[in-house]
Design a protein around this motif. Structure first.
Motif, PDB file in Angstrom:
ATOM      1  N   THR A  47      44.746 -18.557  13.371  1.00  0.00           N
ATOM      2  CA  THR A  47      44.262 -17.727  12.210  1.00  0.00           C
ATOM      3  C   THR A  47      43.171 -16.593  12.535  1.00  0.00           C
ATOM      4  O   THR A  47      43.389 -15.544  12.202  1.00  0.00           O
ATOM      5  CB  THR A  47      43.589 -18.618  11.343  1.00  0.00           C
ATOM      6  OG1 THR A  47      44.711 -19.587  10.745  1.00  0.00           O
ATOM      7  CG2 THR A  47      42.852 -17.918  10.175  1.00  0.00           C
ATOM      8  N   VAL A  48      42.304 -17.167  13.491  1.00  0.00           N
ATOM      9  CA  VAL A  48      41.154 -15.928  14.108  1.00  0.00           C
ATOM     10  C   VAL A  48      42.159 -14.805  14.766  1.00  0.00           C
ATOM     11  O   VAL A  48      41.808 -13.601  14.491  1.00  0.00           O
ATOM     12  CB  VAL A  48      40.315 -16.808  14.919  1.00  0.00           C
ATOM     13  CG1 VAL A  48      39.456 -15.587  15.608  1.00  0.00           C
ATOM     14  CG2 VAL A  48      39.397 -17.667  14.069  1.00  0.00           C
ATOM     15  N   ALA A  49      43.066 -15.118  15.486  1.00  0.00           N
ATOM     16  CA  ALA A  49      43.788 -14.350  16.333  1.00  0.00           C
ATOM     17  C   ALA A  49      44.595 -13.244  15.355  1.00  0.00           C
ATOM     18  O   ALA A  49      44.571 -12.007  15.581  1.00  0.00           O
ATOM     19  CB  ALA A  49      44.798 -14.744  17.551  1.00  0.00           C
ATOM     20  N   SER A  50      45.195 -13.867  14.443  1.00  0.00           N
ATOM     21  CA  SER A  50      46.102 -13.261  13.394  1.00  0.00           C
ATOM     22  C   SER A  50      45.073 -12.191  12.687  1.00  0.00           C
ATOM     23  O   SER A  50      45.669 -11.096  12.449  1.00  0.00           O
ATOM     24  CB  SER A  50      46.840 -14.235  12.675  1.00  0.00           C
ATOM     25  OG  SER A  50      47.531 -13.455  11.499  1.00  0.00           O
ATOM     26  N   THR A  51      44.106 -12.835  12.127  1.00  0.00           N
ATOM     27  CA  THR A  51      43.120 -11.999  11.101  1.00  0.00           C
ATOM     28  C   THR A  51      42.513 -10.904  12.141  1.00  0.00           C
ATOM     29  O   THR A  51      42.552  -9.725  11.557  1.00  0.00           O
ATOM     30  CB  THR A  51      41.988 -12.658  10.753  1.00  0.00           C
ATOM     31  OG1 THR A  51      42.549 -14.036   9.955  1.00  0.00           O
ATOM     32  CG2 THR A  51      41.029 -12.000   9.898  1.00  0.00           C
ATOM     33  N   GLY A  52      42.164 -10.965  13.461  1.00  0.00           N
ATOM     34  CA  GLY A  52      41.745 -10.084  14.318  1.00  0.00           C
ATOM     35  C   GLY A  52      42.789  -9.033  14.533  1.00  0.00           C
ATOM     36  O   GLY A  52      42.377  -7.922  14.424  1.00  0.00           O
ATOM     37  N   THR A  53      43.875  -9.453  14.833  1.00  0.00           N
ATOM     38  CA  THR A  53      45.248  -8.368  14.938  1.00  0.00           C
ATOM     39  C   THR A  53      45.243  -7.521  13.640  1.00  0.00           C
ATOM     40  O   THR A  53      45.352  -6.384  13.969  1.00  0.00           O
ATOM     41  CB  THR A  53      46.303  -9.138  15.450  1.00  0.00           C
ATOM     42  OG1 THR A  53      46.194  -9.965  16.391  1.00  0.00           O
ATOM     43  CG2 THR A  53      47.531  -8.137  15.674  1.00  0.00           C
ATOM     44  N   SER A  54      45.221  -8.221  12.628  1.00  0.00           N
ATOM     45  CA  SER A  54      45.365  -7.498  11.293  1.00  0.00           C
ATOM     46  C   SER A  54      44.337  -6.608  10.971  1.00  0.00           C
ATOM     47  O   SER A  54      44.483  -5.463  10.817  1.00  0.00           O
ATOM     48  CB  SER A  54      45.350  -8.475  10.048  1.00  0.00           C
ATOM     49  OG  SER A  54      46.657  -9.260  10.259  1.00  0.00           O
ATOM     50  N   LEU A  55      43.016  -6.895  11.364  1.00  0.00           N
ATOM     51  CA  LEU A  55      42.045  -5.993  11.212  1.00  0.00           C
ATOM     52  C   LEU A  55      41.943  -4.692  12.079  1.00  0.00           C
ATOM     53  O   LEU A  55      41.783  -3.838  11.839  1.00  0.00           O
ATOM     54  CB  LEU A  55      40.712  -6.749  11.419  1.00  0.00           C
ATOM     55  CG  LEU A  55      40.349  -7.659  10.231  1.00  0.00           C
ATOM     56  CD1 LEU A  55      39.141  -8.460  10.607  1.00  0.00           C
ATOM     57  CD2 LEU A  55      40.117  -6.943   8.991  1.00  0.00           C
ATOM     58  N   LEU A  56      42.192  -5.076  13.753  1.00  0.00           N
ATOM     59  CA  LEU A  56      42.434  -4.299  14.373  1.00  0.00           C
ATOM     60  C   LEU A  56      43.640  -2.907  14.187  1.00  0.00           C
ATOM     61  O   LEU A  56      43.535  -1.882  14.313  1.00  0.00           O
ATOM     62  CB  LEU A  56      42.666  -4.730  15.840  1.00  0.00           C
ATOM     63  CG  LEU A  56      41.529  -5.287  16.554  1.00  0.00           C
ATOM     64  CD1 LEU A  56      42.039  -5.964  17.753  1.00  0.00           C
ATOM     65  CD2 LEU A  56      40.528  -4.089  16.819  1.00  0.00           C
TER      66      LEU A  56
END
Length: 152
Positions: free
Chosen positions: A135-144
Motif C-alpha cells: 500500500t505504501v509503495a502503491s500510494t507513493g507511486t501514485s503520488l509520484l
C-alpha cells in the motif's frame, strides 16, 4: 499538492491502518484458537484421570464378583480360577496403558493444532505487514506519478 494527491494519500493511510487492524485481528483469533486447543488438551488429561479411576473401580468390582463366583462354586482360588485372575490383571494393565497412550496422542494432537494456529496467526500478521508495504509503495507511486504530471 493538489486535492487529488491529498485524497490518494488519505486513502493510502486508511488502507494501511485497516490492513494492520485486520492482521492484528486475525492474529488474535488464531491465538485464541490456540489457547482453546490447549485447554482441550488439559481437559483430555483430566478425563483420562477420571476414566482410569472409573476403569479401576469397575475392575475391582469384577474382581470381587469373580472371587464370589469362585467361592460360591465351592472351588478354591487356585488352578483355573487363579489363571483367570492373573489374565484379568494382565488385561487390566494393558487396558490402562492403552487409555494412557490414547490420551497422550490426543493431547499431542491438540498441542500440534495449537502450534499451527499460532503459526497461522503469525502468517496473517506478516501478510498484513506485506500488504501495508504494498500500500505504501502503491500510494507513493501514485503520488509520484501525480507530482510528475504537474508543473511547479
Amino acid at each position: 499538492m493538489s486535492w487529488q494527491a491529498a485524497v490518494v494519500g488519505a486513502m493510502g493511510v486508511a488502507q494501511y491502518k485497516s490492513q494492520g487492524a485486520i492482521g492484528d485481528f486475525n492474529e488474535a483469533v488464531n491465538d485464541r484458537n490456540a489457547k482453546v486447543l490447549e485447554q482441550q488438551g488439559t481437559a483430555i488429561e483430566r478425563k483420562t484421570e477420571f476414566d482410569l479411576k472409573q476403569f479401576d473401580k469397575e475392575f475391582v468390582k469384577l474382581r470381587g464378583q469373580t472371587k464370589v463366583a469362585v467361592a460360591k462354586s465351592g472351588a478354591t482360588y487356585e488352578g483355573s480360577a487363579l489363571r483367570v485372575a492373573r489374565s484379568n490383571e494382565k488385561e487390566k494393565i494393558l487396558q490402562e496403558n492403552l487409555i494412557k497412550y490414547n490420551s497422550k496422542m490426543a493431547v499431542a494432537n491438540k498441542i500440534e493444532q495449537a502450534s499451527f494456529a499460532r503459526i497461522k496467526g503469525d502468517m496473517a500478521q506478516q501478510s498484513a505487514k506485506f500488504a501495508q508495504i504494498q500500500t505504501v509503495a502503491s500510494t507513493g507511486t501514485s503520488l509520484l506519478t501525480m507530482y510528475k504530471g504537474t508543473t511547479v
